[in-house]
Design a protein around this motif. Sequence first.
Motif, PDB file in Angstrom:
ATOM      1  N   ARG A  71      67.335  61.709  -5.273  1.00 51.49           N
ATOM      2  CA  ARG A  71      66.367  60.715  -4.776  1.00 51.49           C
ATOM      3  C   ARG A  71      65.762  61.207  -3.466  1.00 51.49           C
ATOM      4  NH1 ARG A  71      65.401  57.184  -9.050  1.00 51.49           N
ATOM      5  NH2 ARG A  71      67.330  56.386  -9.898  1.00 51.49           N
ATOM      6  N   GLY A  72      65.554  62.522  -3.369  1.00 54.40           N
ATOM      7  CA  GLY A  72      64.903  63.127  -2.204  1.00 54.40           C
ATOM      8  C   GLY A  72      65.866  63.586  -1.116  1.00 54.40           C
ATOM      9  N   ILE A  73      67.119  63.150  -1.156  1.00 52.78           N
ATOM     10  CA  ILE A  73      68.054  63.483  -0.062  1.00 52.78           C
ATOM     11  C   ILE A  73      68.815  64.771  -0.394  1.00 52.78           C
ATOM     12  CG2 ILE A  73      69.991  62.663   1.358  1.00 52.78           C
ATOM     13  CD1 ILE A  73      69.158  59.803   0.664  1.00 52.78           C
ATOM     14  N   PRO A  74      68.774  65.782   0.515  1.00 61.86           N
ATOM     15  CA  PRO A  74      69.477  67.046   0.235  1.00 61.86           C
ATOM     16  C   PRO A  74      70.970  66.839   0.023  1.00 61.86           C
ATOM     17  CG  PRO A  74      67.996  67.309   2.111  1.00 61.86           C
ATOM     18  CD  PRO A  74      68.025  65.840   1.779  1.00 61.86           C
ATOM     19  N   ILE A  75      71.524  67.613  -0.909  1.00 58.37           N
ATOM     20  CA  ILE A  75      72.949  67.502  -1.248  1.00 58.37           C
ATOM     21  C   ILE A  75      73.830  67.776  -0.025  1.00 58.37           C
ATOM     22  CG2 ILE A  75      73.145  69.910  -2.107  1.00 58.37           C
ATOM     23  CD1 ILE A  75      74.954  66.842  -3.577  1.00 58.37           C
ATOM     24  N   GLU A  76      73.352  68.646   0.875  1.00 58.93           N
ATOM     25  CA  GLU A  76      74.152  68.972   2.075  1.00 58.93           C
ATOM     26  C   GLU A  76      74.372  67.713   2.914  1.00 58.93           C
ATOM     27  OE1 GLU A  76      71.424  70.587   1.088  1.00 58.93           O
ATOM     28  OE2 GLU A  76      72.198  72.570   0.519  1.00 58.93           O
ATOM     29  N   GLN A  77      73.315  66.876   3.041  1.00 52.69           N
ATOM     30  CA  GLN A  77      73.435  65.660   3.855  1.00 52.69           C
ATOM     31  C   GLN A  77      74.346  64.642   3.186  1.00 52.69           C
ATOM     32  OE1 GLN A  77      69.668  64.070   5.185  1.00 52.69           O
ATOM     33  NE2 GLN A  77      68.854  66.119   5.541  1.00 52.69           N
ATOM     34  N   LEU A  78      74.201  64.521   1.861  1.00 52.98           N
ATOM     35  CA  LEU A  78      75.048  63.558   1.148  1.00 52.98           C
ATOM     36  C   LEU A  78      76.512  63.967   1.249  1.00 52.98           C
ATOM     37  CD1 LEU A  78      72.820  62.965  -2.007  1.00 52.98           C
ATOM     38  CD2 LEU A  78      73.322  61.289  -0.216  1.00 52.98           C
ATOM     39  N   ALA A  79      76.775  65.279   1.037  1.00 54.44           N
ATOM     40  CA  ALA A  79      78.170  65.759   1.071  1.00 54.44           C
ATOM     41  C   ALA A  79      78.798  65.506   2.430  1.00 54.44           C
ATOM     42  CB  ALA A  79      78.220  67.239   0.726  1.00 54.44           C
ATOM     43  N   GLU A  80      77.999  65.630   3.487  1.00 49.78           N
ATOM     44  CA  GLU A  80      78.555  65.480   4.831  1.00 49.78           C
ATOM     45  C   GLU A  80      78.702  64.006   5.231  1.00 49.78           C
ATOM     46  OE1 GLU A  80      76.310  67.491   7.899  1.00 49.78           O
ATOM     47  OE2 GLU A  80      77.482  66.420   9.436  1.00 49.78           O
ATOM     48  N   LYS A  81      77.668  63.212   4.874  1.00 47.92           N
ATOM     49  CA  LYS A  81      77.618  61.867   5.464  1.00 47.92           C
ATOM     50  C   LYS A  81      77.925  60.713   4.511  1.00 47.92           C
ATOM     51  CE  LYS A  81      74.284  63.454   8.791  1.00 47.92           C
ATOM     52  NZ  LYS A  81      72.922  63.846   8.940  1.00 47.92           N
ATOM     53  N   SER A  82      77.811  60.945   3.215  1.00 46.08           N
ATOM     54  CA  SER A  82      77.907  59.811   2.296  1.00 46.08           C
ATOM     55  C   SER A  82      79.303  59.678   1.695  1.00 46.08           C
ATOM     56  CB  SER A  82      76.868  59.996   1.186  1.00 46.08           C
ATOM     57  OG  SER A  82      76.807  58.881   0.358  1.00 46.08           O
ATOM     58  N   SER A  83      79.494  58.627   0.913  1.00 50.82           N
ATOM     59  CA  SER A  83      80.725  58.495   0.110  1.00 50.82           C
ATOM     60  C   SER A  83      80.290  58.557  -1.353  1.00 50.82           C
ATOM     61  CB  SER A  83      81.402  57.146   0.385  1.00 50.82           C
ATOM     62  OG  SER A  83      80.586  56.103  -0.123  1.00 50.82           O
ATOM     63  N   PHE A  84      81.267  58.750  -2.256  1.00 49.17           N
ATOM     64  CA  PHE A  84      80.912  58.843  -3.671  1.00 49.17           C
ATOM     65  C   PHE A  84      80.295  57.533  -4.168  1.00 49.17           C
ATOM     66  CE2 PHE A  84      82.383  58.502  -8.209  1.00 49.17           C
ATOM     67  CZ  PHE A  84      81.425  59.362  -8.726  1.00 49.17           C
ATOM     68  N   VAL A  85      80.838  56.406  -3.714  1.00 54.43           N
ATOM     69  CA  VAL A  85      80.309  55.114  -4.168  1.00 54.43           C
ATOM     70  C   VAL A  85      78.867  54.942  -3.679  1.00 54.43           C
ATOM     71  CG1 VAL A  85      80.568  52.601  -3.928  1.00 54.43           C
ATOM     72  CG2 VAL A  85      82.575  54.022  -4.401  1.00 54.43           C
ATOM     73  N   ASP A 145      74.457  78.734  -5.815  1.00 51.91           N
ATOM     74  CA  ASP A 145      74.457  77.296  -6.091  1.00 51.91           C
ATOM     75  C   ASP A 145      74.776  76.561  -4.774  1.00 51.91           C
ATOM     76  OD1 ASP A 145      75.330  74.706  -6.803  1.00 51.91           O
ATOM     77  OD2 ASP A 145      76.242  75.379  -8.687  1.00 51.91           O
ATOM     78  N   PRO A 146      73.890  75.653  -4.311  1.00 55.36           N
ATOM     79  CA  PRO A 146      74.154  74.989  -3.017  1.00 55.36           C
ATOM     80  C   PRO A 146      75.466  74.215  -3.012  1.00 55.36           C
ATOM     81  CG  PRO A 146      72.385  73.871  -4.216  1.00 55.36           C
ATOM     82  CD  PRO A 146      72.670  75.143  -4.958  1.00 55.36           C
ATOM     83  N   ARG A 147      75.880  73.737  -4.188  1.00 55.10           N
ATOM     84  CA  ARG A 147      77.143  72.991  -4.279  1.00 55.10           C
ATOM     85  C   ARG A 147      78.335  73.925  -4.066  1.00 55.10           C
ATOM     86  NH1 ARG A 147      76.393  71.006 -10.225  1.00 55.10           N
ATOM     87  NH2 ARG A 147      76.009  73.244 -10.340  1.00 55.10           N
ATOM     88  N   ALA A 148      78.198  75.167  -4.567  1.00 56.10           N
ATOM     89  CA  ALA A 148      79.295  76.143  -4.406  1.00 56.10           C
ATOM     90  C   ALA A 148      79.470  76.507  -2.935  1.00 56.10           C
ATOM     91  CB  ALA A 148      79.017  77.387  -5.242  1.00 56.10           C
ATOM     92  N   LYS A 149      78.341  76.594  -2.207  1.00 58.11           N
ATOM     93  CA  LYS A 149      78.415  76.904  -0.763  1.00 58.11           C
ATOM     94  C   LYS A 149      79.234  75.838  -0.055  1.00 58.11           C
ATOM     95  CE  LYS A 149      74.102  79.228   0.281  1.00 58.11           C
ATOM     96  NZ  LYS A 149      72.731  78.999   0.679  1.00 58.11           N
ATOM     97  N   ILE A 150      78.931  74.559  -0.375  1.00 61.49           N
ATOM     98  CA  ILE A 150      79.640  73.451   0.289  1.00 61.49           C
ATOM     99  C   ILE A 150      81.103  73.454  -0.131  1.00 61.49           C
ATOM    100  CG2 ILE A 150      79.724  70.926   0.601  1.00 61.49           C
ATOM    101  CD1 ILE A 150      76.679  70.936  -0.144  1.00 61.49           C
ATOM    102  N   MET A 151      81.341  73.674  -1.429  1.00 57.52           N
ATOM    103  CA  MET A 151      82.715  73.660  -1.965  1.00 57.52           C
ATOM    104  C   MET A 151      83.560  74.725  -1.262  1.00 57.52           C
ATOM    105  SD  MET A 151      83.949  71.658  -4.344  1.00 57.52           S
ATOM    106  CE  MET A 151      82.952  71.277  -5.751  1.00 57.52           C
ATOM    107  N   LYS A 152      82.953  75.914  -1.060  1.00 53.35           N
ATOM    108  CA  LYS A 152      83.683  77.008  -0.396  1.00 53.35           C
ATOM    109  C   LYS A 152      84.040  76.607   1.043  1.00 53.35           C
ATOM    110  CE  LYS A 152      83.094  81.985   0.423  1.00 53.35           C
ATOM    111  NZ  LYS A 152      82.093  83.052   0.466  1.00 53.35           N
ATOM    112  N   LYS A 153      83.061  75.998   1.737  1.00 53.05           N
ATOM    113  CA  LYS A 153      83.314  75.564   3.129  1.00 53.05           C
ATOM    114  C   LYS A 153      84.419  74.518   3.165  1.00 53.05           C
ATOM    115  CE  LYS A 153      78.828  76.122   5.287  1.00 53.05           C
ATOM    116  NZ  LYS A 153      77.582  75.391   5.404  1.00 53.05           N
ATOM    117  N   VAL A 154      84.393  73.572   2.220  1.00 53.87           N
ATOM    118  CA  VAL A 154      85.420  72.523   2.208  1.00 53.87           C
ATOM    119  C   VAL A 154      86.797  73.155   1.985  1.00 53.87           C
ATOM    120  CG1 VAL A 154      86.226  70.414   1.062  1.00 53.87           C
ATOM    121  CG2 VAL A 154      83.799  70.754   1.407  1.00 53.87           C
TER     122      VAL A 154
END
Length: 436
Positions: free
Chosen positions: A69-83, A311-320
Amino acid sequence: MKEYAKLIIGGKELKLPVITGTEGEKGIDIRSLRQETGYITYDPGFGNTGSCKSKITFMDGEKGILRHRGIPIEQLAEKSSFVETSFLLMNGHLPTQKELTRTSIMLNDQSMVHEDMQFFFQNFPRLSHPMGILSAMVNALRSFYPELIETERDFEKVFIRLLSKIRTMAAMSYKISKGHKVIYPRTDYTYCANFLNMMFDSPVNPYQLDRDIVKALNTFWILHADHEQNCSTSAVKTVGSSRANVYASISAGIAALWGPLHGGANQAVIEMLTAIHKKGGSIEDVVEKAKNRRSSFRLMGFGHRVYKTYDPRAKIMKKVCDKILPKLKIDDPLLDIAKQLEEVALSDQFFINKNLYPNVDFYSGILLRAMGIPTKMFPVMFAIGRLPGWLAQWKENMDDRAQKITRPRQIYMGENETTYIPIAKRESDSADESDY
Ligand code: CMC
C-alpha cells in the motif's frame, strides 16, 4: 494521450491498448487478441502475463523494491507489527489506535477453534506434515462453522476469523503431529506471543515468553505478509474465481505454498545447510552441483521469478539473524555456512549471469531455528505470514468487475483426429492373456 501497441499478424494489423501502472510499469491489453486474430499468447509459468490490476503490493524486481500500500517493507519491518501490517493490506491504510485496538479485541474473540475439530484432527497419522494438516483444517473450517457462510459477505469477520484461527490451528497441527496436548490461546497475550505460547507451553514445562523472540516473529511475519501474484496467491485467486468459498481457496493456497520452489524452500534451505554441515563437504562443491544442468539440485533460497537483485526481505532477514542470534546467545554454525555459501555463489559467473541472489527463504530458517521452531513447521510459518496477503488479494479479485473464472488456453500438440479401434482388433502385446 492513450498509448497503443501495434501488432501485425496474419496480414492483419491490430491496435492493442497499453495500460500504465501508477509506478510506470506498462502492460499490453490483449483481451481482444483471439477474437480479432484467432491467435493466443504462449507464456508457460505466466512470467510475462499480468492477471489483474492491483492496489495492494508494488514490486520492482530490478531495483529490489517491495512496498505494501505504498509503504516500503523496510519501514514496516522496523516499525510495524504483524497485526497492523495485516490491517494495512486488507484495508488499504494504516489503522488508527482505535481501529488497532478493535482489531486486537476481535482477534482475541475469534482465537478458539471448535472443540470437535481438535478431536477430528487428533486422528491424523502421527507423521503427517503439519502443512497437510493445516490445509485440511482450513478447508474443514467451512464445515465446522456453517455460519461462516453467511459472514463471507461481511469480509471483515472472515478476515479476523481466519487470521486468528490459523494461528491456533497451526500450533494445534504441531502439537497433534507430536502427539502432545493441545494448548489453548490466551486473551491476555498479543498475536505473536499467543502463537509462541501455544507452540511451546506444556503441562510439564511452562513457556517463558521472550520480548526479542516476539519482536523477531513479528518481523518474520511482516516480511511474508504479501508478495503480489506469486504461485500460492494465484492458486487462492484461481480457486476463488470459480466462486469456491474463501476457506477452500486459502486451503489451496497452503497446498501451493508447500512446494520446495515456493514456501517449502525455507525448510529445504535448512536441510541443505544441515547436510553441508554434517558431511563437512566444501561449499564450492555444492555451488558446482547447483550449476550442473544434469543434476536437478538447485541452491535452495536462491533465485526469484521477479527479483533480479538481492531480495529486500532477505536483506532484512539477514540483519535480524545477525542481531537476534547473539542476543539469544545462540551460535548457529548454519548461519556461517549460509554466509559462506552466499559469498561463493555471488562471486560465481553462473549466478552473476543469471541474476541469482538470496531470496527471503535463505536466512529465514536460521531465524526460525533461533526461535525454537522445528524445521517441519517452517512452511506453516510462511503460510500464517502470507494469510493477510491471500485474503486481501482474494477480496480484491472478487470485487474486480473485469475478473472472470480463471481458464487459460493451450496450444494443442497431440494426435490429429483418429478412429476408435475395438480392443479385439488392437495390436496385442507379447504377454499371454492367460497370465492375467
Ligand atoms: N540454483 C541453481 N540454478 C538456478 C536456481 C538455483 N536456486 N534458480 C534458478 N536457476 C537457474 C535455472 O536452472 C535456469 O537456468 P537456465 O536458464 O540455464 O535453464 C535459470 O536460473 C532461470 O531459472 P528458472 O527456474 O527458469 O526461473 P524461475 O523464475 O522459473 O524460478 C525459482 C524461480 C524461485 C523457482 C528458482 O529460482 C528456484 O528454483 N529457486 C530455488 C527455490 C527457492 O529458493 N524458492 C523460494 C523462492 S522465494 C520465496 C517464495 O516466493 O516462495
